[in-house]
Design a protein around this motif. Structure first.
Motif, PDB file in Angstrom:
ATOM      1  N   SER A   2      71.919  -1.951 106.111  1.00 29.40           N
ATOM      2  CA  SER A   2      70.814  -1.441 106.911  1.00 29.40           C
ATOM      3  C   SER A   2      69.962  -0.483 106.080  1.00 29.40           C
ATOM      4  O   SER A   2      69.975   0.713 106.302  1.00 29.40           O
ATOM      5  CB  SER A   2      71.350  -0.753 108.169  1.00 29.40           C
ATOM      6  OG  SER A   2      72.314   0.218 107.820  1.00 29.40           O
ATOM      7  N   TYR A   4      66.935   0.073 106.154  1.00 28.94           N
ATOM      8  CA  TYR A   4      66.015   0.828 107.003  1.00 28.94           C
ATOM      9  C   TYR A   4      66.677   2.114 107.477  1.00 28.94           C
ATOM     10  O   TYR A   4      66.084   3.187 107.424  1.00 28.94           O
ATOM     11  CB  TYR A   4      65.572  -0.007 108.211  1.00 28.94           C
ATOM     12  CG  TYR A   4      64.881   0.827 109.256  1.00 28.94           C
ATOM     13  CD1 TYR A   4      63.549   1.214 109.094  1.00 28.94           C
ATOM     14  CD2 TYR A   4      65.559   1.275 110.384  1.00 28.94           C
ATOM     15  CE1 TYR A   4      62.921   2.013 110.032  1.00 28.94           C
ATOM     16  CE2 TYR A   4      64.932   2.070 111.321  1.00 28.94           C
ATOM     17  CZ  TYR A   4      63.617   2.439 111.144  1.00 28.94           C
ATOM     18  OH  TYR A   4      62.997   3.241 112.072  1.00 28.94           O
ATOM     19  N   LEU A   5      67.896   2.024 107.956  1.00 28.74           N
ATOM     20  CA  LEU A   5      68.571   3.198 108.508  1.00 28.74           C
ATOM     21  C   LEU A   5      68.875   4.225 107.427  1.00 28.74           C
ATOM     22  O   LEU A   5      68.710   5.427 107.647  1.00 28.74           O
ATOM     23  CB  LEU A   5      69.843   2.783 109.242  1.00 28.74           C
ATOM     24  CG  LEU A   5      70.469   3.867 110.112  1.00 28.74           C
ATOM     25  CD1 LEU A   5      69.490   4.343 111.180  1.00 28.74           C
ATOM     26  CD2 LEU A   5      71.740   3.351 110.751  1.00 28.74           C
ATOM     27  N   LEU A  54      71.658   0.512 115.957  1.00 29.91           N
ATOM     28  CA  LEU A  54      71.659   0.887 114.541  1.00 29.91           C
ATOM     29  C   LEU A  54      72.904   1.679 114.159  1.00 29.91           C
ATOM     30  O   LEU A  54      73.238   2.677 114.795  1.00 29.91           O
ATOM     31  CB  LEU A  54      70.407   1.703 114.211  1.00 29.91           C
ATOM     32  CG  LEU A  54      69.078   0.959 114.358  1.00 29.91           C
ATOM     33  CD1 LEU A  54      67.916   1.927 114.179  1.00 29.91           C
ATOM     34  CD2 LEU A  54      68.982  -0.166 113.346  1.00 29.91           C
ATOM     35  N   THR A 119      62.365  -3.071 103.034  1.00 26.33           N
ATOM     36  CA  THR A 119      63.082  -2.883 104.308  1.00 26.33           C
ATOM     37  C   THR A 119      62.702  -3.979 105.273  1.00 26.33           C
ATOM     38  O   THR A 119      61.726  -4.640 105.133  1.00 26.33           O
ATOM     39  CB  THR A 119      62.788  -1.520 104.950  1.00 26.33           C
ATOM     40  OG1 THR A 119      61.375  -1.365 105.070  1.00 26.33           O
ATOM     41  CG2 THR A 119      63.373  -0.414 104.123  1.00 26.33           C
TER      42      THR A 119
END
Length: 119
Positions: A2, A4-5, A54, A119
């Motif tokens: 992830s 993005y996270l 998430l 991302t």
């Protein structure tokens, strides 16, 4: 994975001086708290909007909890987000540009193409 996270964590912590100090002093606790309390909030949204799915992977959580910028880079974390946060946390412990040079030297074993940071 992830990315993005991880990038969201780096971005949001870097923009809050209290979180920078908290992350420096208690990295594992800060990562676990942030994941539970902030990971699912909508970025730059002050309302009650949130997602529910998430989560960091175990590798991401461990790299963040140990301040391992080399592992974060290998996992695809954006290097500029990592560098700016880590400068805020660790530059004070080093001479001028000393930390930045050491940060780069620890990444020197990577060759192109670098890990994907999209991302």
């Amino acid at each position: 994975m992830s990315r993005y996270l991880v990038d969201k964590f780096l971005y949001t912590v870097d923009r809050d001086p209290d979180l920078v100090e908290r992350y420096r002093a208690e990295p594992r606790g800060t990562v676990l708290w942030w994941e539970a309390e902030r990971a699912n909030s909508v970025l730059n949204c002050h309302g009650g909007e949130a997602s529910t799915w998430l989560r960091f992977t175990d590798d991401e959580r461990e790299a963040l909890a140990t301040h391992d910028h080399v592992a974060l880079f290998a996992l695809g974390a954006h290097p500029f987000l990592t560098l700016t946060l880590f400068i805020a946390m660790f530059e004070r412990d080093h001479g001028p540009l000393e930390y930045q040079k050491a940060f780069g030297a620890r990444l020197a074993h990577f060759s192109m193409p670098y890990p994907d940071i999209a991302t």
